[in-house]
Design an enzyme around this catalytic site. Structure first.
Site, mmCIF file in Angstrom:
data_model
loop_
_atom_site.group_PDB
_atom_site.id
_atom_site.type_symbol
_atom_site.label_atom_id
_atom_site.label_comp_id
_atom_site.label_asym_id
_atom_site.label_seq_id
_atom_site.Cartn_x
_atom_site.Cartn_y
_atom_site.Cartn_z
ATOM 1 N N LYS A 144 42.760 49.951 43.977
ATOM 2 C CA LYS A 144 44.178 50.232 44.179
ATOM 3 C C LYS A 144 44.509 51.624 43.660
ATOM 4 O O LYS A 144 43.817 52.127 42.762
ATOM 5 C CB LYS A 144 45.022 49.220 43.374
ATOM 6 C CG LYS A 144 45.039 47.812 43.905
ATOM 7 C CD LYS A 144 45.892 46.920 43.005
ATOM 8 C CE LYS A 144 45.890 45.483 43.495
ATOM 9 N NZ LYS A 144 46.527 45.301 44.805
ATOM 10 N N ARG B 265 42.980 35.133 47.774
ATOM 11 C CA ARG B 265 42.684 34.082 48.770
ATOM 12 C C ARG B 265 41.257 33.570 48.604
ATOM 13 O O ARG B 265 40.973 32.412 48.909
ATOM 14 C CB ARG B 265 42.944 34.623 50.176
ATOM 15 C CG ARG B 265 42.054 35.772 50.565
ATOM 16 C CD ARG B 265 42.576 36.546 51.775
ATOM 17 N NE ARG B 265 43.712 37.414 51.424
ATOM 18 C CZ ARG B 265 44.380 38.167 52.309
ATOM 19 N NH1 ARG B 265 44.050 38.143 53.584
ATOM 20 N NH2 ARG B 265 45.377 38.920 51.916
#
Ligand code: BES
Ligand code: MN
Ligand code: ZN
Length: 523
Positions: free
Chosen positions: A297, A371
């Site tokens: 990120k 996820r």
């Protein structure tokens, strides 16, 4: 292997136990020995309040309404000294609840919180919150108690300055009309329930607020263990050997880049006499820090990724509330814990990993890690008997684009389950709104090499994330709450400071009391 981190969880726990239970008093407001009496004000209803309180405030209440200094808008406050022959409280505070049309107790929760935060700021220790005049409901008492308790959360726990620490408020719930001690009883019960739910929301906030150097997967597991033992829950913590023995390749894949080993926390509530054989399964994302991994990120705002375990914190805190409130159904809580880091052993974009349930996943973006760990956790929740699933996760930045910062994304199947979870959330003050899982979107998760890709591109990013999870629910009723934009308040509101919100704790706990409405759970 690294030595275990120094744990500060004893301090964390002490802090979260500090809010005081909310008492309920039948005695007349005027007789209470408190620093401030708080009266909720509906928009446009100044006349009744003026009639009731002008006498003890020298006409200041009607003056405030006439000058429009105060109009009952949500979260607004008006405070005045109060005195009179038969009047003991030192001050009167009016707090806006907004319009009466379409009133919901959630408005009172916010009003009570705003009032208690202001009282704490002014160091008014004893606060009596009056329920609305003209037939307050039991739900009002619970919501008010929640609001008063939520105001006890404090984020600055690492400050050395003792004056920075806010005072503990002693709050009471009171009535504007005469009330007998007997009639008070159901209100007392409701206030007790609200206190537990909000104190547990504050526990989740404290956990989410801890920095990632403290709140590692192992530290989280230790705290969850402590919470579980104190609450007489069954506790099981899976270490990396058991995780790998069960073949949870998605969870292990995310954990690879970190020096901190993964964990999976399992908390079980099993009442002696359950009214249904259904088992509620709560699954919470526990990424103690999300750098993005090799798909790293930007550093700007990366520090907020310490909150990427907010879903896991909500599950642990909800299990604590459930243990205290004792619903007559079994509940299991599962929290997969990892730190998502880049490194020489980290998963690479393009790696293929195999889930415990057997499906293979091409990891096109290591930043779509939530996820992956949830997929194995949803599978595990089914293995240990869950029949109805809810997961909570700071899953996608895209949910904040779709719904903004006040509304949690709600997904799932079938419709009745999603509707029930949504209604429970909205009543609990965790506003949630559904988004669709149309089959058309599934194509976006196609991989050339494996059963699924872990990302589906930018369009409908929150939906494709939810669809990925749906592959691991075994067809059970399942709802997914994407709290990426609601777990952390970027701006203070009158009813809530900046920082962790404790979103979803009350929703998850209240769900365990709704099984009478589950078609598949009826005896
Ligand atoms: N933890 C983040 C989601 C997030 C973003 C939480 C902002 C809180 C605030 C999640 O793991 C993530 O990185 N999601 C990616 C998914 C993408 C790679 C498909 C995202 O939202 O960008
Ligand atoms: Mn990520
Ligand atoms: Zn994440």
């Amino acid at each position: 292997m690294l030595p275990a981190p120094v744990l500060v969880h004893n301090r964390v726990m002490r802090y979260t136990e500090q809010s005081l239970p909310v008492g309920v008093v039948p005695a007349a407001l005027a007789s209470l020995n408190v620093d401030v009496v708080v009266v909720p004000a509906f928009a446009g209803e100044g006349a009744a309040l003026s009639a009731a309180y002008d006498g003890v405030t020298g006409g200041r209440v009607s003056a405030a309404f006439e000058s429009r200094e105060f109009a009952g808008k949500p979260g607004t406050l008006f405070v005045t000294p109060a005195a009179g022959e038969d009047w003991r409280p030192a001050r009167l505070m009016l707090v806006g609840v907004g319009p009466r049309a379409g009133y919901e107790p959630s408005q009172l929760r916010r009003a009570a919180s705003a009032a208690a935060l202001a009282a704490r700021e002014h160091r008014w220790r004893r606060v009596a919150f009056a329920l609305p005049a003209a037939g307050p409901s039991i739900e009002d008492a619970q919501a008010a108690s929640e609001g008063l308790t939520l105001a006890a959360h404090y984020s600055g726990i690492y400050k050395n300055d003792p004056d920075a620490r806010p005072i503990d408020i002693e709050s009471l719930i009171a009535f504007q009309e005469p009330m007998s001690a007997a009639a008070c009883e159901p209100f007392e019960k409701a206030a007790g329930r609200g206190y537990i739910l909000a104190a547990c929301s504050n526990l989740a906030r404290a956990l989410a607020n801890e920095p990632a150097n403290v709140m590692t997967p192992r530290a989280f597991a230790d705290i969850a263990t402590q919470v579980g033992i104190e609450s007489s829950l069954k506790v099981d913590v899976l270490d990396e050997d058991r995780i790998s023995g069960l073949g949870m390749g998605l969870l292990l894949g995310v954990a690879r880049g970190s020096a901190e080993p993964p964990r999976m926390v399992v908390l079980r509530y099993e009442p002696a006499r359950a009214a249904t054989s259904a088992v509620l399964g709560l699954v919470g994302k526990g990424v103690t820090f999300d750098t993005g991994g090799i798909s790293i990120k930007p550093s700007d705002r990366m520090h907020l990724m310490k909150t990427d375990m907010s879903g896991g914190a909500a599950v642990v805190a909800a299990m604590k509330a459930i243990a205290a409130l004792k619903p007559d159904m079994a509940v299991v809580g599962v929290v997969p814990l990892v730190e998502n880091m880049p490194g020489g052993r980290a998963m690479r974009p393009g790696d293929v990993v195999r889930s415990a349930e057997g499906k293979t996943v091409e990891v096109l973006d290591t930043d779509a890690e939530g996820r992956l760990i949830l997929a194995d956790a949803l599978w595990y929740a089914r293995q240990i008997g869950a029949t109805h699933l809810v997961d909570v996760a700071t899953l996608t930045g895209a949910i904040g684009i779709a719904l903004g910062r006040s509304t949690t994304g709600l997904f799932g199947l079938p419709d009745w389950w999603v509707t029930l979870v949504g209604r429970t959330a909205n009543r609990a003050g965790d506003r949630a709104w559904p988004l669709p899982l149309f089959d058309d979107y599934r194509e976006q998760l196609r991989s050339e090499i494996a059963d699924l890709a872990n990302i589906g591109g930018r369009p409908a990013g929150s939906i494709t994330a939810a669809l990925f999870l749906s592959e691991f629910t075994g067809g059970l009723p399942w709802a997914h709450l994407d709290i990426a934009s609601t777990a952390w308040a970027e701006e203070a509101q009158p009813w809530q400071p900046k920082g962790p919100t404790g979103v979803a704790v009350r929703t998850l706990a209240e769900l365990a009391f709704t099984h009478g409405e589950w078609p598949s759970a009826k005896a």
